[in-house]
Design a protein around this motif. Sequence first.
Motif, PDB file in Angstrom:
ATOM      1  N   ARG A  79       4.252 -17.502  -1.832  1.00  0.00           N
ATOM      2  CA  ARG A  79       4.652 -16.098  -1.761  1.00  0.00           C
ATOM      3  C   ARG A  79       3.752 -15.335  -0.778  1.00  0.00           C
ATOM      4  N   LEU A  81       0.827  -1.215   0.000  1.00  0.00           N
ATOM      5  CA  LEU A  81       0.000   0.000   0.000  1.00  0.00           C
ATOM      6  C   LEU A  81       0.860   1.264   0.000  1.00  0.00           C
ATOM      7  N   THR A 135       4.780 -16.206   2.771  1.00  0.00           N
ATOM      8  CA  THR A 135       6.019 -15.511   3.141  1.00  0.00           C
ATOM      9  C   THR A 135       5.740 -14.052   3.477  1.00  0.00           C
ATOM     10  N   SER A 136       4.915 -13.430   2.651  1.00  0.00           N
ATOM     11  CA  SER A 136       4.605 -12.014   2.851  1.00  0.00           C
ATOM     12  C   SER A 136       3.890 -11.800   4.188  1.00  0.00           C
ATOM     13  N   LEU A 191      -2.886  -4.317  -9.262  1.00  0.00           N
ATOM     14  CA  LEU A 191      -2.089  -4.654  -8.079  1.00  0.00           C
ATOM     15  C   LEU A 191      -1.693  -6.122  -8.108  1.00  0.00           C
ATOM     16  N   THR A 192      -0.812  -6.440  -9.025  1.00  0.00           N
ATOM     17  CA  THR A 192      -0.367  -7.825  -9.206  1.00  0.00           C
ATOM     18  C   THR A 192       1.148  -7.893  -9.089  1.00  0.00           C
ATOM     19  N   ARG A 195      -6.824 -16.156  -9.224  1.00  0.00           N
ATOM     20  CA  ARG A 195      -6.433 -14.862  -9.802  1.00  0.00           C
ATOM     21  C   ARG A 195      -5.312 -14.256  -8.965  1.00  0.00           C
ATOM     22  N   ASP A 196      -4.193 -14.026  -9.602  1.00  0.00           N
ATOM     23  CA  ASP A 196      -3.063 -13.480  -8.868  1.00  0.00           C
ATOM     24  C   ASP A 196      -3.310 -12.008  -8.544  1.00  0.00           C
ATOM     25  N   ALA A 197      -3.176 -11.670  -7.289  1.00  0.00           N
ATOM     26  CA  ALA A 197      -3.303 -10.270  -6.870  1.00  0.00           C
ATOM     27  C   ALA A 197      -2.543 -10.122  -5.564  1.00  0.00           C
ATOM     28  N   LEU A 198      -1.925  -8.980  -5.385  1.00  0.00           N
ATOM     29  CA  LEU A 198      -1.245  -8.723  -4.122  1.00  0.00           C
ATOM     30  C   LEU A 198      -2.283  -8.549  -3.017  1.00  0.00           C
ATOM     31  N   SER A 199      -1.836  -8.678  -1.779  1.00  0.00           N
ATOM     32  CA  SER A 199      -2.754  -8.537  -0.648  1.00  0.00           C
ATOM     33  C   SER A 199      -2.970  -7.061  -0.335  1.00  0.00           C
ATOM     34  N   PHE A 200      -4.116  -6.538  -0.717  1.00  0.00           N
ATOM     35  CA  PHE A 200      -4.484  -5.173  -0.332  1.00  0.00           C
ATOM     36  C   PHE A 200      -5.907  -5.227   0.220  1.00  0.00           C
ATOM     37  N   PHE A 201      -6.158  -4.393   1.225  1.00  0.00           N
ATOM     38  CA  PHE A 201      -7.463  -4.444   1.887  1.00  0.00           C
ATOM     39  C   PHE A 201      -8.474  -3.497   1.234  1.00  0.00           C
ATOM     40  N   THR A 202      -9.681  -4.011   1.105  1.00  0.00           N
ATOM     41  CA  THR A 202     -10.809  -3.232   0.600  1.00  0.00           C
ATOM     42  C   THR A 202     -11.807  -3.022   1.738  1.00  0.00           C
ATOM     43  N   ARG A 234     -10.772   0.668  -2.079  1.00  0.00           N
ATOM     44  CA  ARG A 234      -9.468   0.197  -1.602  1.00  0.00           C
ATOM     45  C   ARG A 234      -8.960   1.141  -0.513  1.00  0.00           C
TER      46      ARG A 234
END
Lengths: 90, 323
Positions: free
Chosen positions: B300, A50, B303-304, A69-70, B136-143, B157
């Motif tokens: 991944r 973020l 780990t994150s 955001l990938t 679906r690959d996506a980074l961890s972001f909070f909504t 977001r």
Amino acid sequence: MSGERNARDGIRDQFRGFIIGNFAVPGGEAGLKNDASLLEEGIMDSTGVLDLVMFIEETFGIQVKDEELTPENLDSVDRLVTFVEKRTGR
Amino acid sequence: MAFHKDILRIDCEAETKRICSFIRQQVGDMRKAGAVVGLSGGIDSALSSELCVRALGKEKVLGLLLPEKESSPVSAEYAGKHARKMGIACETFDITATLDAFGVYDRRDSVIRAVFPDYDASWKSKISLPADLLSRDALSFFTLKVQDAAGNVRSARLKNEGLRGIVAATNVKQRTRMVSLYYYAEKENRLVCGTTNKSEAVQGFYVKYGDGGVDIEPLQHLYKNQVYQLAEHLGVIREIIERAPSPDTYSFVVTDEEFYFRMPYGTLDLLLYAWENRVPVGEVGAVMDLTEEQVKRAFRDFTSKQNATRYFGGAPPTLDSPN
């Protein structure tokens, strides 16, 4: 050609500066490889994502969409540079 | 041992004896008269209390229900029913006034109103991560998701400042429960028995000095899948076993999967086991019918999350700490 390479270098330097200044990078400047996964190397965690997005939006004046955001776009210095180039049309 | 789909199967009777022996040992070592367990109406606290009853006898176990105004009504209903089934003494202390006095709801709502200005107390809210990591690959972001009184849902977001504001306020719920548990524990010379399982502990899915603030953790070596095996074996009531796991700290219902894990527990536990035990990615994919890319994506994410929450556990570092 030289100008294009310089612009890319400038973006890369901005990202490297942000990452080294804000995340814990083992080995500091020398330890940050441009093609290394920031997640797998433990450099960036979920809250770091973020912060990185906010940096991109404020520095390059672009709105990053949720679907962008990938890891493909954001998970290394090189990928970040390519993403910004693509989004800004540089 | 070769990796296979049933690798998390356990001998429930043997495991029950092992855990009960641990609980008795700890109660004895700490010179306590019994245990207190916070009963949330979920599977983990139900199992912890069952094990305490087996280990110590029902007379030495106190169940504490700590609801607040945003708890699901079925939480207290199921917790109470399960406590009656076990025959343990049970007390209820509603923590809403305590949370109100601290300004938990107001502080959180002011963060939400910065995103949705027309949000008011009649609305519901929750935060969640992108769904279905394996598809679906996506980074961890909070909504942040809100639902108004008419049922309309909106989402946005969160930036880090907003996320931290909501999480810091919401975590006071678990920390207030910890304070309440220790009040009863000290008053009656009991130890506080924790309820965190391995799937949660490894990825930091607990609140430091909240539900992580306990005297013993008898489930922390068990994956969630194994918690279910033991719960079935020990006769935890069906309503709790069949209930979707949830943190139950947001007014808008959110499951553990939506909130944090991004995949069902059955899949999560096997992948987590493989990640912890360094099972080759190709072997994991073949057993679980996943591509190598999907397995790597899950690894991944583990780990994150582990990196983000590493400081949760252990004693605070001191100048005498080893590096």
